[in-house]
Scaffold this active site. Structure first.
Site, PDB file in Angstrom:
ATOM      1  N   HIS A  51      36.621  34.166  41.517  1.00 29.89           N
ATOM      2  CA  HIS A  51      35.830  35.590  41.330  1.00 29.89           C
ATOM      3  C   HIS A  51      34.845  35.641  42.155  1.00 29.89           C
ATOM      4  O   HIS A  51      33.685  35.025  41.958  1.00 29.89           O
ATOM      5  CB  HIS A  51      35.558  35.597  39.778  1.00 29.89           C
ATOM      6  CG  HIS A  51      35.111  36.655  39.493  1.00 29.89           C
ATOM      7  ND1 HIS A  51      35.531  37.288  38.151  1.00 29.89           N
ATOM      8  CD2 HIS A  51      34.223  37.568  39.916  1.00 29.89           C
ATOM      9  CE1 HIS A  51      34.758  38.294  37.828  1.00 29.89           C
ATOM     10  NE2 HIS A  51      33.832  38.358  38.900  1.00 29.89           N
ATOM     11  N   HIS A  59      37.911  41.766  32.954  1.00 32.67           N
ATOM     12  CA  HIS A  59      36.414  41.509  32.589  1.00 32.67           C
ATOM     13  C   HIS A  59      36.171  41.712  31.084  1.00 32.67           C
ATOM     14  O   HIS A  59      36.616  42.859  30.408  1.00 32.67           O
ATOM     15  CB  HIS A  59      35.646  42.853  33.386  1.00 32.67           C
ATOM     16  CG  HIS A  59      34.186  42.667  33.059  1.00 32.67           C
ATOM     17  ND1 HIS A  59      33.118  42.184  33.820  1.00 32.67           N
ATOM     18  CD2 HIS A  59      33.558  42.817  31.586  1.00 32.67           C
ATOM     19  CE1 HIS A  59      31.987  42.365  33.154  1.00 32.67           C
ATOM     20  NE2 HIS A  59      32.157  42.480  32.064  1.00 32.67           N
ATOM     21  N   HIS A  63      32.308  38.284  44.703  1.00 29.20           N
ATOM     22  CA  HIS A  63      31.826  39.636  44.923  1.00 29.20           C
ATOM     23  C   HIS A  63      31.280  39.575  46.678  1.00 29.20           C
ATOM     24  O   HIS A  63      30.317  39.160  46.832  1.00 29.20           O
ATOM     25  CB  HIS A  63      30.728  40.493  44.190  1.00 29.20           C
ATOM     26  CG  HIS A  63      31.453  40.645  42.855  1.00 29.20           C
ATOM     27  ND1 HIS A  63      32.030  41.812  42.417  1.00 29.20           N
ATOM     28  CD2 HIS A  63      31.329  39.865  41.626  1.00 29.20           C
ATOM     29  CE1 HIS A  63      32.435  41.740  41.249  1.00 29.20           C
ATOM     30  NE2 HIS A  63      32.005  40.482  40.717  1.00 29.20           N
ATOM     31  N   ASP A  99      31.613  34.304  40.233  1.00 27.01           N
ATOM     32  CA  ASP A  99      31.071  35.853  39.919  1.00 27.01           C
ATOM     33  C   ASP A  99      29.946  35.910  41.023  1.00 27.01           C
ATOM     34  O   ASP A  99      28.877  36.607  40.238  1.00 27.01           O
ATOM     35  CB  ASP A  99      30.880  36.114  38.554  1.00 27.01           C
ATOM     36  CG  ASP A  99      30.730  37.408  38.270  1.00 27.01           C
ATOM     37  OD1 ASP A  99      31.076  38.354  39.238  1.00 27.01           O
ATOM     38  OD2 ASP A  99      30.291  37.729  37.078  1.00 27.01           O
ATOM     39  N   LYS A 140      42.478  43.589  38.744  1.00 29.41           N
ATOM     40  CA  LYS A 140      41.047  43.327  37.848  1.00 29.41           C
ATOM     41  C   LYS A 140      40.815  44.647  36.858  1.00 29.41           C
ATOM     42  O   LYS A 140      40.735  45.711  37.619  1.00 29.41           O
ATOM     43  CB  LYS A 140      40.157  43.066  38.841  1.00 29.41           C
ATOM     44  CG  LYS A 140      38.526  43.275  38.151  1.00 29.41           C
ATOM     45  CD  LYS A 140      38.584  41.723  37.431  1.00 29.41           C
ATOM     46  CE  LYS A 140      37.136  41.654  36.637  1.00 29.41           C
ATOM     47  NZ  LYS A 140      35.987  41.501  37.519  1.00 29.41           N
ATOM     48  N   HIS A 152      34.858  34.944  33.702  1.00 26.16           N
ATOM     49  CA  HIS A 152      33.551  34.543  33.419  1.00 26.16           C
ATOM     50  C   HIS A 152      33.237  34.556  31.830  1.00 26.16           C
ATOM     51  O   HIS A 152      32.487  35.374  31.426  1.00 26.16           O
ATOM     52  CB  HIS A 152      32.538  35.484  34.194  1.00 26.16           C
ATOM     53  CG  HIS A 152      32.730  36.935  34.037  1.00 26.16           C
ATOM     54  ND1 HIS A 152      33.014  37.982  32.907  1.00 26.16           N
ATOM     55  CD2 HIS A 152      32.905  38.026  35.170  1.00 26.16           C
ATOM     56  CE1 HIS A 152      33.420  39.061  33.457  1.00 26.16           C
ATOM     57  NE2 HIS A 152      33.077  39.082  34.532  1.00 26.16           N
TER      58      HIS A 152
HETATM   59  O1  DOR Z   1      26.677  40.717  36.754  1.00 23.02           O
HETATM   60  C1  DOR Z   1      27.610  41.068  37.276  1.00 23.02           C
HETATM   61  N1  DOR Z   1      27.591  41.765  38.459  1.00 23.02           N
HETATM   62  N2  DOR Z   1      28.934  41.189  36.315  1.00 23.02           N
HETATM   63  C2  DOR Z   1      29.912  41.817  36.924  1.00 23.02           C
HETATM   64  O2  DOR Z   1      31.005  41.876  36.408  1.00 23.02           O
HETATM   65  C3  DOR Z   1      30.189  42.739  38.229  1.00 23.02           C
HETATM   66  C4  DOR Z   1      28.990  42.150  39.310  1.00 23.02           C
HETATM   67  C5  DOR Z   1      28.560  42.964  40.387  1.00 23.02           C
HETATM   68  O3  DOR Z   1      29.624  43.489  41.019  1.00 23.02           O
HETATM   69  O4  DOR Z   1      27.393  43.191  40.929  1.00 23.02           O
HETATM   70 ZN    ZN Z   2      32.453  39.916  38.959  1.00 23.84          ZN
END
Ligand code: DOR
Ligand code: ZN
Length: 334
Positions: free
Chosen positions: A10, A134, A12, A242, A97, A169
């Site tokens: 997971h 999520h 980003h 995450d 997702k 998470h």
């Molecule tokens: O804190 C977070 N940031 N939780 C998420 O689920 C998405 C993520 C983000 O994309 O910034």
């Molecule tokens: Zn995330």
């Protein structure tokens, strides 16, 4: 010490300059990472998956850490249809997702009728795709959002016994306990920041926007339940960092963005927890085995070397403040 290169299930990675700035950290430590689709605009269809993967591969070609493969996802929205699932799979997506409406970054217009998507879950079950959730209930009180979502998790898991589902998470003991009791088609990712943080680190003293994320860190007993699950050797629990980079200007802001950027410290921060609360030998199954088994992927073939050698985490990486900025960590990836 050598450990098998890790799977971060997971992450980003964003796009453009942000992608260029964050990808090297993930590619250096991970052999694979499951890349989240909550971009603006989001990754919704087969073309989006193909284009986003090409963007990542283009940046990767100019990056060290050659043995890295992005694992692609698409975003499940209220209009996603069962007929699209095969095409998404052909395009390389291994998971969908689901973001409930409004619970996190770029989740506006997300799902609130979870049952309406039963045909989509069915199509995913049939083609062997993984459903990543999520797990927060929209509009519930923020500390109860995850616990209230567990009824949705149970409902989907019991109606689709062959659908592999990952509760992403987990931040509460309730969620950990629930995943343990559900059948083997349900697993759970754990982040490193939720092994370090409680709500007090966010709002207990002066407001700390860099510890603010979704789901928000909870109580001390929840943090300990997460560490306990990571150390338990239970294959339902594996790493999903995450890591969620936002520029400092977006975090230190009257409307601060949610997300903790852990990629630069991922393995060292995990080593510290595993050493402090158990034993470092339990790290490799959690980072490099259980996810592969759940996702039906081969084990990674390359290694990374970790050494016990103090180093100071930089205050900034590009425009982003990394998790544990300015702190000295005892473990280092060579
Ligand atoms: O804190 C977070 N940031 N939780 C998420 O689920 C998405 C993520 C983000 O994309 O910034
Ligand atoms: Zn995330």
């Amino acid at each position: 010490m050598l450990i098998r290169k890790i799977d971060d299930m997971h992450v980003h990675l964003r796009q453009g300059e942000m992608l260029e700035s964050v990808l090297p950290y993930t590619a250096m430590q991970c052999e694979r990472a499951l890349v989240m689709p909550n971009l603006m605009p989001p990754i919704l269809n087969a073309n989006d998956v193909i284009n986003y993967r090409m963007q990542i591969m283009e940046v990767l070609s100019n990056t060290k850490g050659k043995f890295f493969a992005p694992l692609m996802t698409f975003k499940i929205v209220p209009t996603t249809s069962a007929a699209e699932i095969d095409g998404l799979k052909q395009a390389g997506a291994i998971a969908g997702k689901l973001y409930p409406d409004g619970v996190t970054t770029n989740s506006q217009g997300g799902v609130s009728d979870f049952k309406a998507l039963f045909p989509v879950y069915k199509a995913m079950e049939e083609c062997g795709m993984v459903l990543c959730l999520h797990g927060e209930m929209p509009n519930a009180f923020s500390l109860d959002r995850e616990t209230e979502f567990l009824s949705v998790l149970k409902d989907v898991a019991l109606n689709f016994p062959k659908l592999r589902i990952v509760l992403e998470h987990a931040t509460t003991k309730d969620a950990i306990d629930c995943v343990k009791t559900l059948p083997a088609n349900v697993a759970c990712t754990l982040t490193v920041h939720h092994m370090y943080l409680t709500l007090d680190d966010v709002i207990g003293g002066a407001l700390n926007p860099h510890a603010f994320c979704k789901p928000v860190a909870k109580r001390p007993k929840d943090r300990l339940a997460i560490i306990d699950a990571a150390l338990s050797g239970n294959p339902k629990f594996f790493l999903g960092s995450d890591s969620a980079p936002h520029a400092i200007s977006a975090k230190e802001n009257a409307c601060g963005a949610a997300g903790v950027y852990t990629a630069p410290v991922l393995v060292p921060a995990l080593c510290q927890i595993f050493e402090d609360y158990g034993t470092i030998t339990k790290l490799e199954p959690f980072t490099s085995q259980f996810a592969a088994e759940f996702y039906n992927l081969p084990l990674n073939q390359h290694s990374i070397e970790i050494v016990k050698e103090p180093w100071k985490v930089p205050e900034v990486c590009g425009t982003i403040k990394p998790f544990l900025a300015g702190q000295t960590l005892n473990w280092k990836v060579v």
